[in-house]
Scaffold this motif. Structure first.
Motif, PDB file in Angstrom:
ATOM      1  N   LYS A  20       0.832  -1.208   0.000  1.00  0.00           N
ATOM      2  CA  LYS A  20       0.000   0.000   0.000  1.00  0.00           C
ATOM      3  C   LYS A  20       0.866   1.258   0.000  1.00  0.00           C
ATOM      4  O   LYS A  20       0.497   2.266  -0.633  1.00  0.00           O
ATOM      5  N   LEU A  21       1.997   1.190   0.701  1.00  0.00           N
ATOM      6  CA  LEU A  21       2.915   2.337   0.737  1.00  0.00           C
ATOM      7  C   LEU A  21       3.387   2.693  -0.671  1.00  0.00           C
ATOM      8  O   LEU A  21       3.330   3.855  -1.085  1.00  0.00           O
ATOM      9  N   ILE A  22       3.850   1.686  -1.417  1.00  0.00           N
ATOM     10  CA  ILE A  22       4.345   1.922  -2.775  1.00  0.00           C
ATOM     11  C   ILE A  22       3.224   2.420  -3.675  1.00  0.00           C
ATOM     12  O   ILE A  22       3.418   3.324  -4.494  1.00  0.00           O
ATOM     13  N   GLN A  23       2.022   1.861  -3.527  1.00  0.00           N
ATOM     14  CA  GLN A  23       0.890   2.279  -4.344  1.00  0.00           C
ATOM     15  C   GLN A  23       0.557   3.753  -4.127  1.00  0.00           C
ATOM     16  O   GLN A  23       0.236   4.482  -5.067  1.00  0.00           O
ATOM     17  N   LYS A  24       0.634   4.209  -2.883  1.00  0.00           N
ATOM     18  CA  LYS A  24       0.327   5.604  -2.569  1.00  0.00           C
ATOM     19  C   LYS A  24       1.389   6.556  -3.106  1.00  0.00           C
ATOM     20  O   LYS A  24       1.077   7.695  -3.487  1.00  0.00           O
ATOM     21  N   LEU A  25       2.631   6.100  -3.124  1.00  0.00           N
ATOM     22  CA  LEU A  25       3.734   6.990  -3.501  1.00  0.00           C
ATOM     23  C   LEU A  25       3.989   7.054  -4.998  1.00  0.00           C
ATOM     24  O   LEU A  25       4.418   8.092  -5.515  1.00  0.00           O
ATOM     25  N   LYS A  26       3.753   5.949  -5.716  1.00  0.00           N
ATOM     26  CA  LYS A  26       4.235   5.880  -7.095  1.00  0.00           C
ATOM     27  C   LYS A  26       3.489   6.796  -8.067  1.00  0.00           C
ATOM     28  O   LYS A  26       3.987   7.052  -9.156  1.00  0.00           O
ATOM     29  N   ASN A  27       2.321   7.297  -7.670  1.00  0.00           N
ATOM     30  CA  ASN A  27       1.603   8.242  -8.532  1.00  0.00           C
ATOM     31  C   ASN A  27       2.113   9.674  -8.386  1.00  0.00           C
ATOM     32  O   ASN A  27       1.772  10.542  -9.201  1.00  0.00           O
ATOM     33  N   HIS A  28       2.925   9.915  -7.365  1.00  0.00           N
ATOM     34  CA  HIS A  28       3.391  11.279  -7.098  1.00  0.00           C
ATOM     35  C   HIS A  28       4.908  11.412  -7.128  1.00  0.00           C
ATOM     36  O   HIS A  28       5.417  12.534  -7.182  1.00  0.00           O
ATOM     37  N   TYR A  29       5.618  10.296  -7.079  1.00  0.00           N
ATOM     38  CA  TYR A  29       7.082  10.341  -6.996  1.00  0.00           C
ATOM     39  C   TYR A  29       7.706   9.331  -7.949  1.00  0.00           C
ATOM     40  O   TYR A  29       7.074   8.323  -8.309  1.00  0.00           O
ATOM     41  N   SER A  30       8.937   9.614  -8.330  1.00  0.00           N
ATOM     42  CA  SER A  30       9.732   8.609  -9.035  1.00  0.00           C
ATOM     43  C   SER A  30      10.298   7.671  -7.974  1.00  0.00           C
ATOM     44  O   SER A  30      11.027   8.115  -7.076  1.00  0.00           O
ATOM     45  N   LEU A  31       9.968   6.387  -8.045  1.00  0.00           N
ATOM     46  CA  LEU A  31      10.395   5.417  -7.043  1.00  0.00           C
ATOM     47  C   LEU A  31      11.485   4.526  -7.619  1.00  0.00           C
ATOM     48  O   LEU A  31      11.373   4.046  -8.748  1.00  0.00           O
ATOM     49  N   LEU A  32      12.537   4.291  -6.822  1.00  0.00           N
ATOM     50  CA  LEU A  32      13.647   3.453  -7.234  1.00  0.00           C
ATOM     51  C   LEU A  32      14.032   2.534  -6.096  1.00  0.00           C
ATOM     52  O   LEU A  32      13.744   2.809  -4.921  1.00  0.00           O
ATOM     53  N   LEU A  33      14.725   1.437  -6.430  1.00  0.00           N
ATOM     54  CA  LEU A  33      15.228   0.499  -5.437  1.00  0.00           C
ATOM     55  C   LEU A  33      16.718   0.274  -5.695  1.00  0.00           C
ATOM     56  O   LEU A  33      17.116  -0.069  -6.812  1.00  0.00           O
ATOM     57  N   LEU A  34      17.544   0.488  -4.681  1.00  0.00           N
ATOM     58  CA  LEU A  34      18.978   0.195  -4.745  1.00  0.00           C
ATOM     59  C   LEU A  34      19.291  -0.789  -3.629  1.00  0.00           C
ATOM     60  O   LEU A  34      19.236  -0.431  -2.455  1.00  0.00           O
ATOM     61  N   SER A  35      19.595  -2.022  -3.989  1.00  0.00           N
ATOM     62  CA  SER A  35      19.790  -3.066  -2.987  1.00  0.00           C
ATOM     63  C   SER A  35      21.149  -3.726  -3.152  1.00  0.00           C
ATOM     64  O   SER A  35      21.597  -3.984  -4.273  1.00  0.00           O
ATOM     65  N   GLY A  36      21.787  -4.012  -2.035  1.00  0.00           N
ATOM     66  CA  GLY A  36      23.034  -4.777  -2.067  1.00  0.00           C
ATOM     67  C   GLY A  36      22.773  -6.266  -2.123  1.00  0.00           C
ATOM     68  O   GLY A  36      23.706  -7.058  -2.282  1.00  0.00           O
ATOM     69  N   ASP A  37      21.510  -6.654  -2.029  1.00  0.00           N
ATOM     70  CA  ASP A  37      21.130  -8.073  -2.060  1.00  0.00           C
ATOM     71  C   ASP A  37      21.069  -8.573  -3.506  1.00  0.00           C
ATOM     72  O   ASP A  37      21.150  -7.804  -4.460  1.00  0.00           O
ATOM     73  N   ASN A  38      20.897  -9.900  -3.651  1.00  0.00           N
ATOM     74  CA  ASN A  38      20.806 -10.487  -4.999  1.00  0.00           C
ATOM     75  C   ASN A  38      19.423 -10.260  -5.603  1.00  0.00           C
ATOM     76  O   ASN A  38      18.550  -9.664  -4.986  1.00  0.00           O
ATOM     77  N   GLU A  39      19.214 -10.804  -6.815  1.00  0.00           N
ATOM     78  CA  GLU A  39      17.976 -10.560  -7.561  1.00  0.00           C
ATOM     79  C   GLU A  39      16.901 -11.624  -7.306  1.00  0.00           C
ATOM     80  O   GLU A  39      15.959 -11.743  -8.091  1.00  0.00           O
ATOM     81  N   ALA A  40      17.033 -12.392  -6.229  1.00  0.00           N
ATOM     82  CA  ALA A  40      16.107 -13.504  -5.994  1.00  0.00           C
ATOM     83  C   ALA A  40      14.650 -13.062  -5.970  1.00  0.00           C
ATOM     84  O   ALA A  40      13.758 -13.807  -6.378  1.00  0.00           O
ATOM     85  N   GLU A  41      14.384 -11.857  -5.520  1.00  0.00           N
ATOM     86  CA  GLU A  41      12.994 -11.403  -5.379  1.00  0.00           C
ATOM     87  C   GLU A  41      12.657 -10.284  -6.348  1.00  0.00           C
ATOM     88  O   GLU A  41      11.745  -9.483  -6.109  1.00  0.00           O
TER      89      GLU A  41
END
Length: 799
Positions: free
Chosen positions: A625-646
């Motif tokens: 729900k957090l991402i749904q509320k934000l993505k219409n108003h902001y550019s959202l990005l993910l920077l992770s040091g983890d692998n691509e499993a998910e």
């Protein structure tokens, strides 16, 4: 075979008694540690601890209470850094106790004198989870007090930073003294000025003169001491060729004081000392309310805050000794136990190393390190004890180099408040009007020039502009803190409102720290097979084994005849006569065509593969729900040091336009944000851990998500409790509303200024009008800003 899952909870901590159940005093305990704590409390008649709150204690499983651990605390060079006061007999010390969580904790900790006669008193500050202890040096010592706290389940949290520099009181006492003096003097000046306000000629002239000189005497501490805070701020701005809002305030204070002195000494009037002291008092109130909201949280910490206060070192005689981390040098043999952090880059000599680097890189899967290989500082051992040789000093380790990036040497504020820009325009307009007024009266009546111009500078002081911002921001900071969102300063509110790009870290930020989600795919398991698998996984400290063990029904373990663990691959064991093999697809010879096999653990019983457990991160509640509320108003990005499993799951949560980058290093995260800022983006970075510290510092607004806000947080602008992340859209919306409130209060303050200026420009401003307008405008601003900001928070269901 039907298994029953009996749920018996520990009397001390409330956890289920799983593999073992210890009976003592007709009560059940999950481990010997919890039983020992109960015994200590029972022997000292402190069992009221259990009556205040149900299950008040912390679990004592896997907690090491070695006396040697605290043996260094009484070394003079360490003790001098920790104590806050000592006269050789009575000593004051404060410890951070992250285990404090309820009223029972407070009650027990404030009764330590009943456990140790050397403790004179103990007081708990629940908000910062700190205990202040006063003890008698002749009856006890620092080591014994630390051991006492650990023995009852409240082991002090100590780190390298505690001994690297002398602890200082975080309270700005100077500000409190200035505020108290200004308030006392302001109240008395107002009282002594009443005869002047309402004099009809009947008040004795000599009495009025005495009152005027008393007011002058009371104004001196305000002018020379209480207002010194604003003098320093204005001077600092002028040295940088910047006219901040404190500059015109200082000008108003100085002119008000000098004119008042002239009127009193010359006998021509009573001056405006009440207005001058009122300006200083209200400004200090606003400054104090704003500062106190975040003064006890640490936003700026360096690498030393990550490290323990001491490390176990092997001596030449092969004995173990605890040494301060400052004394560790190249060539020392150190011993790192389960869940202890490696403080310096070292070569592994003995032991099975499964190093969790998530704190440094963000990668959640432990790395297997072989003897002879280097283990970098910041990693945490998961498993048996390791013996290593230090190859780099703490100050030269990889972790230190990671921290000492150029971005951390830049201590400039990220932005200047719009309030300063408005104040500059206000000052220009005020000076222009004052100049025109001087010209006008120079033509028509030169005797009124001094009175009119000085009155304008007094009555049109921009303090109400600053008060509107200060009190609004102070109340907003307070409301944010009630919702476990702690901001470094008021300009952070503006930065939050202006952000247009939000970048998330994954591990520990949008995922729940230390929690995983397990799902079984394959042939249905019999109850006895579940019991056998859980028995085997209980023998390993690997996170996947721990997750599977927690997922399966909690039943008594079976006897194991043999066990072999191949680190990084899997386990093989015989339970009774059944062969159990657990591990990766390669280890079990399974042909898995999936693009990414990370997080899959296969199960084989008697060489027959039954299925696999998929282990994924447990995402925080409300993330979708957090991402749904934000993505219409902001550019959202993910920077992770983890692998691509998910990656597939996260792609479905974020929008198609969102950039999802995995396997990121701290350097690439930092460079990524720099590139976005170069495009004119206002970046909000939300992360945790050292691997995000550079990115948090570089971004326009860095928010550290933490499940323990009083514990270490990287250099950041705000600290947000993990369970409040879902409310981020509301916090951003509230930050935007704050600017509207401030601007509305500006309008009110300008109306007051127009009224005052209309009298001042005519040269007819009387002390009564000044005495009414100055406090009235300040009080109106305070009531308006605090009430409106509180009302909005209430209707948006903030605490």
């Amino acid at each position: 075979m039907q298994l029953t899952d009996t749920k018996i909870t520990c009397y001390h901590c409330g956890l289920e008694c799983e593999e073992e159940q210890i009976e003592f005093d007709n009560r059940a305990f999950c481990c010997n540690g919890c039983k020992v704590v109960y015994e200590i409390l029972s022997e000292n008649q402190l069992c009221e601890y259990y009556d205040i709150t149900k299950f008040p204690g912390q679990s004592q499983k896997s907690k090491h209470k070695s006396s040697a651990k605290f043996s260094i605390l009484d070394k003079p060079e360490i003790k001098s850094k920790l104590v806050r006061f000592t006269n050789g007999t009575e000593t004051h010390i404060a410890f951070f106790l992250p285990q404090i969580h309820c009223s029972s904790c407070v009650w027990l900790l404030e009764n330590l004198n009943r456990l140790n006669a050397g403790v004179l008193s103990s007081r708990v500050d629940f908000t910062i989870k700190e205990i202040s202890i006063i003890y008698d040096e002749s009856k006890t010592n620092l080591q014994q007090i630390a051991e006492l706290l650990a023995s009852v389940g409240y082991e002090p949290y100590l780190n390298f930073n505690d001994i690297a520099s002398k602890k200082t009181d975080t309270v700005e006492r100077g500000l409190i003294y200035k505020l108290g003096i200004a308030g006392f003097c302001f109240a008395n000046i107002m009282m002594l000025s009443f005869p002047e306000y309402f004099s009809d000629g009947t008040v004795d002239h000599q009495l009025k003169t005495i009152f005027n000189y008393l007011n002058l005497g009371l104004s001196l501490p305000v002018f020379f001491y209480s207002a010194s805070l604003f003098y320093r701020s204005a001077w600092a701005g002028l040295k940088r060729k910047f006219l901040n809002i404190d500059a015109p305030i200082v000008l108003a204070v100085v002119i008000t004081f000098l004119r008042s002195v002239y009127e009193i000494v010359s006998g021509t009037g009573a001056g405006f000392l009440d207005s001058m002291s009122g300006i200083v008092f209200f400004m200090l109130v606003g400054r104090y309310l704003q500062d106190r909201t975040y003064r006890k949280l640490s936003f700026e910490r360096d690498y030393r805050s990550y490290f323990p206060i001491a490390v176990t070192v092997k001596t030449a005689s092969n004995e173990e000794e605890n040494l301060p981390i400052t004394d560790v040098k190249v060539g020392d043999r150190i011993v790192i136990k389960n869940h202890e952090m490696i403080p310096a880059d070292s070569i592994l000599f003995t032991g099975q190393a499964n190093i969790d680097y998530s704190f440094v890189t963000g990668e959640s899967v432990p790395v297997r390190v072989m003897p002879g290989e280097i283990i970098y500082a910041g990693g945490k051992q998961v498993g048996s004890a390791l013996e290593m040789e230090v190859v780099k000093e703490v100050s030269n380790s990889y972790l230190t180099q990671l921290w000492n990036k150029d971005v951390f040497n830049d201590h400039e504020d990220k932005k200047q408040s719009y309030v300063h820009a408005i104040s500059r325009y206000f000052t220009v307009v005020l000076f222009s009007l004052a100049g025109l007024t001087a010209i006008y009266w120079g033509i028509y009546d030169s005797s009124r020039i001094l009175n009119a111009v000085s009155a304008m500078l007094i009555i049109a002081c921009p303090c109400t502009l600053l008060l509107s911002s200060t009190f609004t921001n102070g109340n907003v900071l307070r409301i944010f803190s009630r919702n476990n969102f702690y901001l470094k300063n008021a300009t952070v509110i503006e930065s939050i409102a202006e952000a247009d790009t939000i970048i998330f870290d994954k591990t520990g930020t949008i995922t729940q720290t230390g929690e995983t989600k397990v799902h079984y795919i394959g042939k249905a398991l019999l109850e006895v097979e579940k019991q056998q698998i859980r028995t085997v996984t209980n023998q390993s400290v690997h996170p996947y084994s721990t997750a599977i063990s927690a997922y399966l029904p909690k039943v008594n373990s079976l006897a194991i005849n043999s066990l072999t663990e191949v680190p990084g691959f899997g386990l093989e064991a015989k339970v009774d006569s059944t062969l159990i093999r657990i591990g990766s697809a390669n280890y079990l010879g399974v042909n898995d065509d999936s693009v990414n096999t990370a997080g899959k653990v296969y199960i084989a019983i008697n060489e027959q593969v039954l299925g696999c457990f998929t282990i994924t991160n447990q995402y925080r509640s409300g993330i979708d729900k957090l991402i749904q509320k934000l993505k219409n108003h902001y550019s959202l990005l993910l920077l992770s040091g983890d692998n691509e499993a998910e990656k597939n799951y996260l792609s479905s949560v974020f929008s198609d336009e969102s950039v999802l980058n995995f396997n990121q290093t701290p350097e690439t995260k930092l460079d990524f944000i720099k590139n976005y800022q170069a495009k004119g983006k206002k970046v909000m970075m939300i992360g945790d851990g050292l691997n995000d510290a550079g990115a948090l510092k570089q971004s326009n607004i860095g928010i550290a998500v933490s499940d323990e806000i009083n514990n270490f947080s990287p250099a950041c602008d705000a600290i947000l409790a993990g369970d409040e992340l879902k409310n981020l859209p509301t916090f951003i919306r509230y930050a935007k509303a704050t600017k509207v409130i401030v601007m509305a209060s500006f309008v009110i303050s300008i109306l007051y200024n127009f009224i005052g200026l209309s009298f001042a420009m005519q040269g007819t401003l009387s002390p009564v009008i000044a005495a009414i307008l100055m406090p009235a405008s300040s009080l109106t601003i305070i009531l308006f800003t605090t009430s409106i900001s509180s009302f909005i928070a209430k209707i948006w269901q903030m605490k």
